[in-house]
Design an enzyme around this catalytic site. Structure first.
Site, PDB file in Angstrom:
ATOM      1  N   HIS A 307       1.758  -2.648   2.927  1.00 24.48           N
ATOM      2  CA  HIS A 307       0.705  -1.901   2.255  1.00 24.48           C
ATOM      3  C   HIS A 307       1.295  -1.156   1.074  1.00 24.48           C
ATOM      4  CE1 HIS A 307      -2.704   0.737   1.531  1.00 24.48           C
ATOM      5  NE2 HIS A 307      -3.407  -0.141   2.224  1.00 24.48           N
ATOM      6  N   ASP A 364      -6.206  -4.829   7.966  1.00 20.19           N
ATOM      7  CA  ASP A 364      -6.830  -6.140   7.861  1.00 20.19           C
ATOM      8  C   ASP A 364      -6.248  -7.162   8.815  1.00 20.19           C
ATOM      9  OD1 ASP A 364      -8.833  -5.628   6.089  1.00 20.19           O
ATOM     10  OD2 ASP A 364      -7.411  -5.550   4.438  1.00 20.19           O
TER      11      ASP A 364
END
Ligand code: ACO
Length: 428
Positions: A307, A364
Site C-alpha cells: 500500500h 482489497d
C-alpha cells in the site's frame, strides 16, 4: 521546533512558514517559493511528499495503521455505525442524530428516481462493457438530466445535490449489474434501509420476493464503511482537481470513478480475484507465483499486497479479514480460490522479501473474497468500491468548493528540445 523552514539555493537563503495539523503533521508552506526565488519550483512525481490541501475529513497514519473519519476510528465505526451514518458524518462533519439520519434517508429515497430516459443509455451499452466504464458514463449522464449547477453558496442547494447523488448512484450501480445479467431494471423499496436496498436492487429476481440475509447485509455495510474515504488518494484527488475547475459534482464524481478503475487503485480487488483464478488454472502452485512476484525481471506483482501509505498493516484489512471469515463460515462457502488466497497470505507474511518491504495484505485482498461469496461478479467489484467511496468523494468535493480552493494546476520541469527551426515536410 521552530515554525520556519530555511532553504538555501546557491548564495541565497529563504524562509517558509510551517503548517501544523491537529495531529501534529507538519508541512512547509511553499506558496511563495516561485515568486521569492525567481522561478524555482519543487518536483515530486507521484506526490509522495506533497500535500495538496488542508482537510478536516479523514486522518490516516500509515506507519501506525490509524484511520479515522471526522475523528472517529475506523474500528469503532465498522463495529457500531451503519454506512448511512458514516456517510452523513463524512459529508456534514459529525454523526447524525436519529432525526437527522431519518430525514437524510427519507430525502435520499425521495430523490432516488432516475429519469426513465437513462434506461435507454443503459440499454445501448453492450452486455460485455466493463461496469466501471458504464457507471462512470451513467454518472456523467446524470449531468444532462440535472443540468442546473450546484450553487455552492446555498446550503439547501448543496444538500439537495448530495441527497440526489446518494439516492441515484445505487440505482445506477444496480442497473449496471442487471443489464449485464439481462434482468429488468428496478428500484428499491421505501421500507428498506440504504444498504438493504442496494442488495435488493442488485439481486432481486423478477419472479420472487427478495429476502435480506443479515450476514450479507452486515458484511456489505462494513465493506462500504471501510471504503468510504481515504484522504487524498488518486480518485479523491481527481474529484477535487476536476471540481476545482468548477465542473459540476456529477462530472467530478465521474472522473473519480475513472481514476478508481485502474488496477493500482480500486481495480485491485478485481485484479486479486483474476490473479487467484489464474493461479488455480495453472495448477494452484502458490510458490511459483511468490517467486514471480519477487523476480525483478518479471512484471508480475502480488495483487492485494502493499500500500502506498500503510507500511505496517492496513487497519481496514484487519477488520475485513474477520468479516470475510464470518461470512465464509456462516454461508458455508467452500472455494479452492480461498485456499489459494490463504496459502499466498501465509507465505507472504513469512517471506523476507515481503516482510522487509512491509508488504502486507491490503483491504482489497479480502474485499474481493467477500464479494465473490456474496455472488457479485468479479467485474462489479470496483463498482462496489465506488459505491462505498461515494460519500468520501462528495465530502472532499464539498470541502474543496466551500473553502474556495483555487484551480488545481501543477507545474513541470520541461526536459524536451530547445527551440529549433521548423523543417518543411519534403525536407524531413
Ligand atoms: N508484489 C511484489 N512486490 C511488490 C508489491 C507487490 N504487490 N508491491 C510493492 N512491491 C515491491 C516493489 O517492487 C518495490 O521493491 P524494490 O524496493 O525492490 O524496488 C517495493 O516493494 C516498494 O514498492 P513501490 O511500488 O515503490 O511501492 P508504492 O508505495 O509506490 O506502491 C502499490 C504501492 C501501488 C499499492 C504497490 O504495492 C502495488 O502495486 N500493489 C499491488 C496492487 C494493489 O494491491 N493495489 C491496491 C492498493 S490499495 C487501494 O487502492 C485501495
Amino acid at each position: 521546533m521552530s515554525d520556519i523552514a530555511k532553504l538555501q539555493i546557491g548564495d541565497n537563503s529563504y524562509e517558509f512558514p510551517l503548517v501544523k495539523g491537529t495531529e501534529n503533521e507538519v508541512a512547509i508552506n511553499i506558496k511563495t517559493l516561485r515568486s521569492a526565488t525567481n522561478g524555482v519550483i519543487t518536483i515530486d512525481p507521484g506526490y509522495k511528499n506533497t500535500g495538496s490541501c488542508e482537510s478536516a475529513i479523514t486522518f490516516l497514519d500509515g506507519e501506525k495503521g490509524i484511520l479515522r473519519y471526522r475523528g472517529y476510528t475506523i474500528e469503532e465505526l465498522a463495529e457500531k455505525a451503519d454506512f448511512l451514518e458514516v456517510a452523513y458524518a463524512l459529508i456534514f462533519g459529525d454523526l447524525p442524530t436519529k432525526e437527522q439520519l431519518e430525514k437524510f434517508h427519507n430525502d435520499i429515497k425521495s430523490k432516488s428516481v432516475v429519469d426513465d430516459d437513462v434506461k435507454k443509455i443503459v440499454d445501448a451499452f453492450p452486455k460485455t462493457a466493463h461496469p466501471m466504464g458504464v457507471i462512470s458514463s451513467l454518472t456523467s449522464a446524470l449531468t444532462a438530466f440535472n443540468p442546473s449547477s450546484v450553487n455552492v453558496d446555498s446550503e439547501e442547494d448543496m444538500y439537495n445535490s448530495v441527497v440526489k447523488i446518494m439516492g441515484k448512484f445505487p440505482v445506477l450501480v444496480a442497473w449496471t449489474l442487471r443489464k449485464k445479467q439481462g434482468l429488468p431494471l428496478n428500484y428499491g423499496s421505501k421500507s428498506l434501509g440504504y444498504v438493504e436496498n442496494i442488495l435488493k436492487m442488485m439481486f432481486e429476481q423478477p419472479n420472487e420476493d427478495y429476502v435480506i440475509n443479515p450476514i450479507i447485509k452486515n458484511a456489505l455495510d462494513k465493506l462500504l464503511i471501510l471504503h468510504a474515504d481515504h484522504e487524498q488518494n488518486c480518485s479523491t484527488s481527481t474529484v477535487r482537481i476536476v471540481g476545482s475547475s468548477h465542473a459540476g459534482l456529477f462530472a467530478s464524481l465521474s472522473a473519480g470513478i475513472s481514476a478508481l478503475w485502474g488496477p493500482l487503485h480500486g481495480g485491485a480487488n478485481q485484479a486479486v480475484l483474476e490473479m487467484l483464478e489464474a493461479i488455480k488454472e495453472d495448477g494452484g502452485d502458490t510458490k511459483k507465483y511468490m517467486a514471480k512476484a519477487k523476480d525483478k525481471n518479471d512484471p508480475f506483482r502480488l495483487m492485494g499486497f502493499g500500500h502506498r501509505v500503510y507500511k505496517n498493516f492496513d487497519p481496514r484489512a484487519t477488520i475485513i479479514k474477520k468479516a470475510a471469515d464470518d461470512v465464509l463460515n456462516e454461508l458455508g462457502v467452500e472455494d479452492p480460490i480461498l485456499d489459494i488466497a490463504r496459502g499466498l497470505e501465509q507465505e507472504a507474511l513469512n517471506d523476507p522479501y515481503f516482510v522487509d518491504r512491509k508488504l502486507y495484505p491490503n483491504v482489497d485482498f479480502y474485499s474481493g473474497i467477500i464479494y465473490r461469496a456474496m455472488g457479485i461478479p468479479v467485474e462489479m467489484f470496483t463498482v462496489m468500491f465506488a459505491l462505498g467511496r461515494l460519500p468520501g468523494w462528495i465530502s472532499q468535493w464539498k470541502e474543496m468548493r466551500l473553502k474556495k480552493e483555487p484551480i488545481g494546476r501543477p507545474r513541470q520541469i520541461y526536459t524536451g528540445e530547445n527551440e529549433r527551426p521548423f523543417i518543411e515536410i519534403e525536407k524531413r
